[in-house]
Design a protein around this motif. Structure first.
Motif, mmCIF file in Angstrom:
data_model
loop_
_atom_site.group_PDB
_atom_site.id
_atom_site.type_symbol
_atom_site.label_atom_id
_atom_site.label_comp_id
_atom_site.label_asym_id
_atom_site.label_seq_id
_atom_site.Cartn_x
_atom_site.Cartn_y
_atom_site.Cartn_z
ATOM 1 N N SER A 161 42.691 36.697 42.499
ATOM 2 C CA SER A 161 41.565 37.502 42.024
ATOM 3 C C SER A 161 41.752 38.974 42.354
ATOM 4 O O SER A 161 41.260 39.846 41.642
ATOM 5 N N GLY A 164 43.092 40.880 39.612
ATOM 6 C CA GLY A 164 42.265 41.008 38.423
ATOM 7 C C GLY A 164 42.301 39.822 37.497
ATOM 8 O O GLY A 164 41.931 39.924 36.327
ATOM 9 N N ARG A 272 47.665 45.391 33.426
ATOM 10 C CA ARG A 272 46.466 44.565 33.651
ATOM 11 C C ARG A 272 45.763 44.930 34.944
ATOM 12 O O ARG A 272 44.552 44.984 35.015
ATOM 13 N N GLN A 273 46.547 45.211 36.000
ATOM 14 C CA GLN A 273 45.949 45.560 37.285
ATOM 15 C C GLN A 273 45.136 46.844 37.169
ATOM 16 O O GLN A 273 44.032 46.945 37.680
ATOM 17 N N ALA A 276 41.803 46.250 35.499
ATOM 18 C CA ALA A 276 40.886 45.532 36.382
ATOM 19 C C ALA A 276 40.300 46.475 37.423
ATOM 20 O O ALA A 276 39.102 46.455 37.710
ATOM 21 N N ASP A 277 41.142 47.326 38.010
ATOM 22 C CA ASP A 277 40.674 48.282 39.002
ATOM 23 C C ASP A 277 39.686 49.268 38.390
ATOM 24 O O ASP A 277 38.679 49.625 38.999
ATOM 25 N N SER A 279 37.729 48.721 35.830
ATOM 26 C CA SER A 279 36.472 48.025 35.563
ATOM 27 C C SER A 279 35.633 47.912 36.826
ATOM 28 O O SER A 279 34.413 48.075 36.807
#
Length: 286
Positions: A161, A164, A272-273, A276-277, A279
């Motif tokens: 998790s 992300g 992708r990381q 996610a960060d 967001s």
């Protein structure tokens, strides 16, 4: 009272159609653990209403309760087989070993170290990378297992998790949890299954169901002969038995740490990381 005994006791008073339904149930206990009402209706050539009425006459509130009882029955049968084959590791320590307790503990420490080293040395890194890439590509990730395996599910869920990636844990001993999460298993799902002795039958059934549903399956277990092996797209092995415990967490957790590291490497090599960060950061800007 186990369900087969109940059905046999009630058999003489059943109608012809009920006997037909009971005959199928008793002849196919494993199928009964996951069969749908529609599938059973087709198999026994009876309406769903007739089957529900039969379940009530058999002494159960609904069809799901019947399936639950079959799961208990099959689970017990598999445990009996394991006991007969003497596959359980005994935790009884011989008296002569207790004379030098520090020496015994030192020997266990060395065995633990050797076990972890062996697990990591024999691990196919290409398979670990492949598993990491499959996890990255999944729209959702379901981690499933029971007992100690649930602890490993939660550990891997937390590690992943942070990269992300969405995931949820399914305890395969909890009937309500299984029914709630089964609809999530589709061709867009990645299922990470943990199965160690005594190889809980429901975990195997979940993995089989996942494979039939088109999901990608990553199996984490102790031997290639594990029941989940045939349904796994990628199989990662981690020896788990020690002189005192049938299932020890040292080696499996070392393998999980390597898998989580591989996922982080793959995510870091993508964008992708970052998304996610970003967001997460947005939550504090609103």
């Amino acid at each position: 009272m186990e369900i087969l005994t109940v059905l046999k006791e009630k058999y003489p008073s059943m109608t012809k159609k009920q006997k037909q339904i009971a005959d199928y149930m008793m002849a196919h206990p494993e199928q009964m653990t996951f069969i749908t009402l529609k599938e059973l209706s087709k198999a026994v050539d009876a309406t769903e209403v007739t089957i529900l009425k039969a379940c009530s006459d058999f002494g159960y509130e609904n069809f799901n309760e019947v399936k639950y009882e079959f799961r208990k029955y099959v689970s017990m049968q598999e445990q009996f087989e394991i006991h007969k084959e003497n596959e359980y590791t005994s935790t009884a320590i011989p008296k002569y070993e207790l004379e030098e307790r520090e020496a015994l503990l030192d020997a266990i420490r060395k065995e633990e170290k050797e076990c972890v080293n062996h697990a990591l040395a024999q691990l196919d890194l290409q398979k670990v990378i492949e598993a990491a890439r499959i996890i990255m590509q999944g729209k959702r990730i379901v981690f499933c297992g029971r007992g100690f395996s649930v602890l490993m599910c939660k550990a891997l869920q937390i590690w992943i998790s942070t990269s992300g990636l969405p995931g949820i844990v399914m305890d395969t001993e909890l009937n309500d949890e299984i029914h709630a999460l089964l609809p999530l298993i589709t061709e867009e799902t990645v299922v990470v299954a943990f199965s160690f002795p005594d190889y809980y039958f429901m975990t195997t059934k979940i993995v089989e169901f996942s494979k039939k549903s088109g999901a990608k399956v990553i199996g984490i277990t102790n031997v290639e002969e594990s029941p989940i092996a045939e349904f796994s797209d990628v199989l990662l092995l981690a020896p788990s038995s020690t002189r005192l415990f049938m299932n020890n967490l040292s080696s499996p957790m070392a393998v999980l740490n390597l898998l989580a590291s591989a996922v982080e490497i793959e995510v870091s090599a993508s964008d992708r990381q970052m998304s996610a960060d970003q967001s997460f950061t947005e939550l504090f800007r609103q």
